[in-house]
Design a protein around this motif. Structure first.
Motif, PDB file in Angstrom:
ATOM      1  N   UNK A 140       0.830  -1.199   0.000  1.00 24.07           N
ATOM      2  CA  UNK A 140       0.000   0.000   0.000  1.00 24.07           C
ATOM      3  C   UNK A 140       0.868   1.255   0.000  1.00 24.07           C
ATOM      4  N   UNK A 141       0.204   2.390  -0.111  1.00 20.75           N
ATOM      5  CA  UNK A 141       0.869   3.695  -0.093  1.00 20.75           C
ATOM      6  C   UNK A 141       0.924   4.207   1.345  1.00 20.75           C
ATOM      7  N   UNK A 142       2.066   4.696   1.746  1.00 16.10           N
ATOM      8  CA  UNK A 142       2.209   5.135   3.136  1.00 16.10           C
ATOM      9  C   UNK A 142       1.330   6.341   3.443  1.00 16.10           C
ATOM     10  N   UNK A 143       1.388   7.342   2.587  1.00 14.65           N
ATOM     11  CA  UNK A 143       0.640   8.557   2.880  1.00 14.65           C
ATOM     12  C   UNK A 143      -0.856   8.395   2.726  1.00 14.65           C
ATOM     13  N   UNK A 144      -1.293   7.781   1.639  1.00 15.68           N
ATOM     14  CA  UNK A 144      -2.717   7.703   1.323  1.00 15.68           C
ATOM     15  C   UNK A 144      -3.417   6.531   2.001  1.00 15.68           C
ATOM     16  N   UNK A 145      -2.691   5.531   2.499  1.00 17.23           N
ATOM     17  CA  UNK A 145      -3.351   4.344   3.049  1.00 17.23           C
ATOM     18  C   UNK A 145      -2.845   3.989   4.448  1.00 17.23           C
ATOM     19  N   UNK A 146      -1.545   3.776   4.591  1.00 13.81           N
ATOM     20  CA  UNK A 146      -1.031   3.402   5.912  1.00 13.81           C
ATOM     21  C   UNK A 146      -1.252   4.518   6.937  1.00 13.81           C
ATOM     22  N   UNK A 147      -0.981   5.759   6.542  1.00 13.66           N
ATOM     23  CA  UNK A 147      -1.145   6.871   7.488  1.00 13.66           C
ATOM     24  C   UNK A 147      -2.603   7.085   7.869  1.00 13.66           C
ATOM     25  N   UNK A 406      -1.577  -5.210   5.144  1.00 17.06           N
ATOM     26  CA  UNK A 406      -0.397  -6.029   4.795  1.00 17.06           C
ATOM     27  C   UNK A 406       0.884  -5.224   4.938  1.00 17.06           C
ATOM     28  N   UNK A 407       1.981  -5.870   5.288  1.00 20.40           N
ATOM     29  CA  UNK A 407       3.267  -5.164   5.401  1.00 20.40           C
ATOM     30  C   UNK A 407       3.853  -4.872   4.031  1.00 20.40           C
ATOM     31  N   UNK A 408       4.901  -4.066   4.006  1.00 21.36           N
ATOM     32  CA  UNK A 408       5.566  -3.733   2.741  1.00 21.36           C
ATOM     33  C   UNK A 408       6.472  -4.864   2.267  1.00 21.36           C
ATOM     34  N   UNK A 409       6.822  -5.758   3.149  1.00 25.31           N
ATOM     35  CA  UNK A 409       7.605  -6.944   2.796  1.00 25.31           C
ATOM     36  C   UNK A 409       6.907  -8.175   3.368  1.00 25.31           C
ATOM     37  N   UNK A 420      -1.084 -10.567   3.236  1.00 29.97           N
ATOM     38  CA  UNK A 420      -1.026  -9.813   1.987  1.00 29.97           C
ATOM     39  C   UNK A 420      -1.936 -10.422   0.930  1.00 29.97           C
ATOM     40  N   UNK A 421      -1.983 -11.751   0.858  1.00 30.43           N
ATOM     41  CA  UNK A 421      -2.835 -12.395  -0.146  1.00 30.43           C
ATOM     42  C   UNK A 421      -4.316 -12.204   0.192  1.00 30.43           C
ATOM     43  N   UNK A 422      -4.703 -12.521   1.428  1.00 30.20           N
ATOM     44  CA  UNK A 422      -6.113 -12.457   1.793  1.00 30.20           C
ATOM     45  C   UNK A 422      -6.647 -11.031   1.763  1.00 30.20           C
ATOM     46  N   UNK A 423      -5.806 -10.054   2.048  1.00 28.40           N
ATOM     47  CA  UNK A 423      -6.249  -8.660   2.060  1.00 28.40           C
ATOM     48  C   UNK A 423      -6.779  -8.248   0.692  1.00 28.40           C
ATOM     49  N   UNK A 424      -6.142  -8.701  -0.380  1.00 33.03           N
ATOM     50  CA  UNK A 424      -6.549  -8.307  -1.725  1.00 33.03           C
ATOM     51  C   UNK A 424      -7.434  -9.341  -2.415  1.00 33.03           C
ATOM     52  N   UNK A 425      -7.347 -10.605  -2.039  1.00 36.39           N
ATOM     53  CA  UNK A 425      -8.022 -11.667  -2.796  1.00 36.39           C
ATOM     54  C   UNK A 425      -9.253 -12.227  -2.100  1.00 36.39           C
TER      55      UNK A 425
END
Length: 568
Positions: A140-147, A406-409, A420-425
């Motif tokens: 995800x994007x740090x500014x628009x999503x994580x923050x 999901x984490x960045x790694x 990461x998989x379940x978040x999008x799928x």
């Protein structure tokens, strides 16, 4: 090869049996010597003194003894439990194996017994990968999503370890040794990628743009961290793409002039590919899915060697959103290859496509009566294959465990990859009617990895605690996923651990010892006389075989044997 294994096993057994034979012989000789020297050692007198001492003890002594034993065993239990939770093994067992084992002769046995194991490990060293951390292709994007998550909940979704890995990735992708010709990248942006404070990074990016308005990496940082909406992020990425493509075309014509120019071209290529992939992801988030698919296809066609970014996983997710299952199957046919590293996206998407063909008509009751059809068998086996690769995913798809960002790694086959998989799928599984029902029946019921799945589709899956230790379709499940996932995932998330570790024997032993001694202390304090009688009866029962053996020996051996030996 089989004959050698048999010979090694026979040698190991002979060595083990001979070692214990010598220990038994030594113990027998010691007991015999004590018996022969019982008169000069005054064994009987000392035993009588001990018996008189025990008879004079009051119940308070036994209360204190059992209470102290309970306290000590309780402290050992607490330490053992803490050590097991932190290191995943028993401290007493580890000390016994590492220190007492060699002293008792275990070195030779281990060396003889592990020759073939060491050889097989050396042969398979290349085929068993380590717990390598990968960049999340759908991060995800740090500014628009994580923050935004931080503003709402007050929790940090990213760990320092995860963000530090991202900083290293950015330095690798967006910098090179020849940046001295571009002062903004050299002095400002390199410092910006290393900054831990987000505001300091954003400030450094603005400073870099003041020095050089054509600094593409500064636009990338601002798009990732300062922009608070997807539209604003897309606008900044388009500015970065405009500058990045100009630099890419300029360096493309000079890349063959030397290593200096080749490094510049490699850096400009990374910038261009990264920005175009991020723009495709922005289009996907804004609902322009067909545009995103076209951008990803063009990017994969133009830069086929940039497989490190795993753009095909972004493409698979976008195609599933379009319900273009035939196109998804074509992508899987290209990337679900034995020579390529697998991922949860590859395995579970293949299972989803096969489940889609039968899930709408699947019924556990009917399947238990007539057995599974060929198509249903293929779907169940595909789910088994996916579960063997990553057993954490079904908990999130079946919504028995809460999802987080999901984490960045991620760690392949770990909890981070499952999130990461379940978040999008998860929406794609819900869209296929009956797919989650089939996954639920397979996850909860069918015997894992057996060919006769149709004989009993709903009864034994959860009864097999370790289906991944040997590895049926993949290499054995790694044991390092838990520690790596704890570094990648935030502290408020309960990391999924699989297989579950059994409690070591010494933890169970100390727990039982602590409970029994505490109970004895309580009973002795409340009922001193009956407990004293029980203790004496117990001691007499234990010593009666020994007394019987002594009487028999005295009847066989002459009573003046010691005097005869002293005359020699």
């Amino acid at each position: 090869m089989a004959d050698m294994e048999v010979v090694d096993r026979v040698k190991s057994w002979l060595s083990w049996s001979w070692t214990w034979y010598l220990w038994a012989l030594w113990l027998f000789l010691v007991v015999l010597l004590i018996y022969l020297l019982r008169t000069p050692l005054r064994v009987y007198e000392n035993m009588n003194i001990v018996a008189m001492f025990l008879n004079t003890l009051t119940p308070k002594f036994y209360v204190a003894l059992t209470g102290t034993s309970s306290l000590i065993s309780g402290l050992i239990l607490i330490f053992e439990w803490w050590y097991f939770r932190k290191y995943g093994t028993s401290f007493i067992e580890q000390v016994s194996l590492n220190h007492l084992g060699p002293w008792l002769g275990g070195v030779e046995n281990n060396n003889n017994g592990n020759n073939n194991t060491n050889n097989s490990q050396n042969n398979n060293q290349q085929s068993v990968p380590e717990c390598k951390v990968w960049r999340n292709p759908l991060n995800l994007l740090r500014g628009a999503e994580y923050n935004r998550y931080t503003w709402v909940t007050g929790k940090e979704p990213l760990t320092y370890y995860d963000m530090n890995l991202s900083a290293q990735d950015h330095q690798t992708f967006f910098t090179c040794d020849t940046d001295h010709s571009r002062p903004s990248d050299e002095s400002v942006m390199q410092r910006a990628w290393r900054e831990r404070n987000p505001q300091a990074r954003i400030k450094a990016a603005h400073e870099a743009l003041e020095k050089d308005s054509e600094c593409a990496t500064a636009y990338i940082l601002l798009a990732e961290e300062e922009a608070t909406t997807i539209l604003e992020t897309e606008r900044l990425f388009k500015q970065a793409l405009k500058v990045g493509e100009a630099n890419y075309k300029k360096s493309q014509s000079t890349q063959h002039l030397g290593a200096h120019y080749e490094a510049i071209h490699r850096r400009d290529t990374n910038v261009c590919v990264y920005v175009r992939r991020r723009l495709a992801m922005c289009a996907r988030k804004l609902g322009r899915v067909k545009e995103a698919v076209k951008m990803m296809r063009d990017l994969m066609k133009e830069f086929p060697m940039m497989s490190v970014l795993n753009i095909h996983e972004n493409l698979i997710e976008a195609l599933l959103e379009l319900q273009a299952y035939a196109d998804v199957q074509a992508v899987l046919a290209k990337y679900d290859d034995i020579s390529l590293p697998k991922s949860a996206t590859i395995c579970y998407t293949a299972a989803l496509l096969k489940a889609r063909a039968v899930a709408d008509k699947f019924s556990p009751e009917i399947a238990s009566k007539r057995g599974l059809s060929t198509a249903e068998m293929n779907a169940v086996e595909a789910i088994h294959r996916a579960v063997e690769f990553n057993p954490h995913v079904p908990k999130y798809l079946l919504e028995t465990k809460s999802l987080i960002l999901p984490p960045e790694h991620l760690l392949k086959r770990g909890d981070s990859e499952a999130i990461a998989y379940a978040f999008f799928h998860l929406p794609h599984w819900k869209r296929v009617d009956g797919a989650l029902n089939l996954l639920h029946c397979t996850w909860e019921g069918s015997p894992y990895g057996e060919s006769a799945v149709g004989d009993a589709p709903c009864h034994a899956f959860r009864m097999i605690p370790y289906p991944l230790e040997k590895g049926h379709l993949f290499y054995p499940y790694p044991s390092c996923t838990e520690s790596a996932d704890r570094e990648l995932l935030p502290a408020f998330h309960e990391v999924s651990v699989y297989p579950k570790k059994e409690l070591p024997f010494f933890i169970l032993f100390t727990a039982g010892l602590c409970s029994v001694t505490a109970l004895l202390a309580l009973l002795t304090h409340q009922f001193p006389e009956p407990m004293g009688l029980v203790a004496k009866t117990f001691l007499n029962t234990i010593t009666s075989p020994f007394n019987f053996l002594v009487e028999k020996l005295e009847g066989v051996l002459p009573s003046n044997l010691w005097h005869q030996l002293t005359r020699l």
